[in-house]
Write a protein that holds these residues in place. Structure first.
Motif, PDB file in Angstrom:
ATOM      1  N   TYR A 190     -27.636 -19.463  -5.133  1.00 24.15           N
ATOM      2  CA  TYR A 190     -26.626 -18.477  -5.255  1.00 24.15           C
ATOM      3  C   TYR A 190     -27.374 -17.386  -6.354  1.00 24.15           C
ATOM      4  O   TYR A 190     -27.164 -16.168  -6.296  1.00 24.15           O
ATOM      5  N   ASP A 195     -26.458 -24.361  -8.881  1.00 26.23           N
ATOM      6  CA  ASP A 195     -26.269 -23.062  -8.065  1.00 26.23           C
ATOM      7  C   ASP A 195     -27.327 -22.364  -7.788  1.00 26.23           C
ATOM      8  O   ASP A 195     -27.559 -21.041  -7.792  1.00 26.23           O
ATOM      9  N   ARG A 249     -18.223 -20.481 -12.447  1.00 26.70           N
ATOM     10  CA  ARG A 249     -19.337 -19.639 -11.796  1.00 26.70           C
ATOM     11  C   ARG A 249     -19.213 -18.036 -11.864  1.00 26.70           C
ATOM     12  O   ARG A 249     -18.163 -17.626 -11.431  1.00 26.70           O
ATOM     13  N   GLY A 262     -18.079 -15.152  -3.416  1.00 30.31           N
ATOM     14  CA  GLY A 262     -17.817 -16.596  -3.357  1.00 30.31           C
ATOM     15  C   GLY A 262     -16.540 -16.857  -2.637  1.00 30.31           C
ATOM     16  O   GLY A 262     -16.192 -18.203  -2.408  1.00 30.31           O
TER      17      GLY A 262
END
Length: 329
Positions: A40, A37, A6, A222
């Motif tokens: 996010y 995600d 990610r 994160g």
């Protein structure tokens, strides 16, 4: 098979702005194609949108793609972006609209509309005024003058994520099944049953989180970078990606929620920055030697003239006022 990690929040925001490095762009293309995600990705897209937006008016629900075109065109140097990139960017905006709560199209035309019609509700505290917001989970937010709060329409359904620009105090009702996350600038603060303040000093490239009671964890890209206990403050420098954790008097720092501004050896520039929003004035400090002059003071229910008179006595400065413009010499 290559494992796709990610991307960091900073990298994904750069991507949406069209500022990715070549090697980043290819990896992010692969990551987005995985369709994961969603929360996010949405928060990164929202931050890129807010950073570039210059039109505060609500958008036309019938023209979401046109608005994304305008969003794309607002970026500097658009003529240097290859046509393939433009189409790809708009394609992601269109496809993303099908993924998250009606997606980006709903996000774009949701500002200042009613909660039932919007992907999120946008709260603003006017300059010169604080604003209290009661959330669906009975948590309370106090916005410093000139600050904003974005609350998703599905807040408290499965999670509790909000976004702040500026300064805000949170009194959170703890729910271990639904973590409370506050995104401000590049930091994400996670409540562990607490009251705390977030503050984004955009002009100074600084984000702070200050804890009054309970516990919070603070994350960047994160990854958790700090766990705070009461009377601790993390100060994150966005220009250098460095941070420090200091012990402060949190109650004094947050006295503004009760209508008082209180400072202990604070630079005059910081005090004036707060005063600009508190009194809805513009302050210019002409003498550079005064910018970092340390001052200890507090004031409540005083006019801006009275405060300036008080600062004149304690620091030796002089000032002039022309309408809402103040010059300090």
């Amino acid at each position: 098979m290559m494992k796709i990690e990610r991307p960091s929040r900073e990298a994904l925001i750069r991507y949406y702005r069209g500022e990715s490095l070549p090697h980043e762009e290819k990896l992010i293309d692969l990551y987005l194609a995985m369709d994961i995600d969603h929360d996010y990705v949405e928060s990164c897209l929202r931050e890129a949108w807010h950073d570039l937006e210059d039109d505060p008016d609500p958008f036309d629900e019938q023209q979401p793609h046109a608005e994304w075109q305008q969003f794309q065109q607002r970026r500097s140097g658009l003529s240097q972006v290859p046509p393939k990139r433009k189409l790809r960017w708009l394609g992601y905006a269109a496809s993303f609209a099908l993924l998250v709560l009606g997606g980006v199209a709903a996000l774009i035309h949701s500002k200042n509309s009613t909660p039932g019609q919007a992907a999120y509700t946008h709260y603003t505290s006017a300059l010169g005024k604080r604003r209290e917001v009661k959330l669906a989970d009975n948590s309370t937010v106090m916005l410093f003058p000139g600050s904003t709060l974005d609350v998703p329409a599905n807040f408290n359904d499965r999670d509790r994520n909000v976004t702040v620009k500026g300064r805000a105090f949170f009194e959170v009702v703890h729910n271990s099944n639904k973590p409370f996350l506050v995104t401000t600038g590049r930091l994400v603060t996670k409540d562990i049953g607490t009251s705390f303040e977030v503050n984004e000093f955009a002009a100074a490239n600084t984000n702070t989180v200050t804890l009054l009671t309970g516990k919070v964890s603070v994350a960047y890209a994160g990854k958790e970078i700090a766990g705070l206990i009461p009377d601790q403050q993390i100060s994150y420098q966005t220009s250098t990606n460095k941070y420090s954790i200091n012990r402060i008097d949190a109650r004094q720092s947050m006295a503004w929620i009760n209508g008082e501004l209180s400072y202990d050896l604070a630079p005059l520039s910081v005090i004036c920055r707060d005063m600009e929003k508190w009194y809805n004035v513009k302050i210019t400090i002409k003498n550079p030697d005064l910018l970092n002059k340390k001052i200890t003071t507090s004031f409540k229910d005083l006019t801006v003239n009275k405060v300036l008179d008080m600062l004149s006595v304690t620091s030796g400065l002089t000032y002039t006022i022309n309408d809402n413009k103040i010059t300090i010499n």
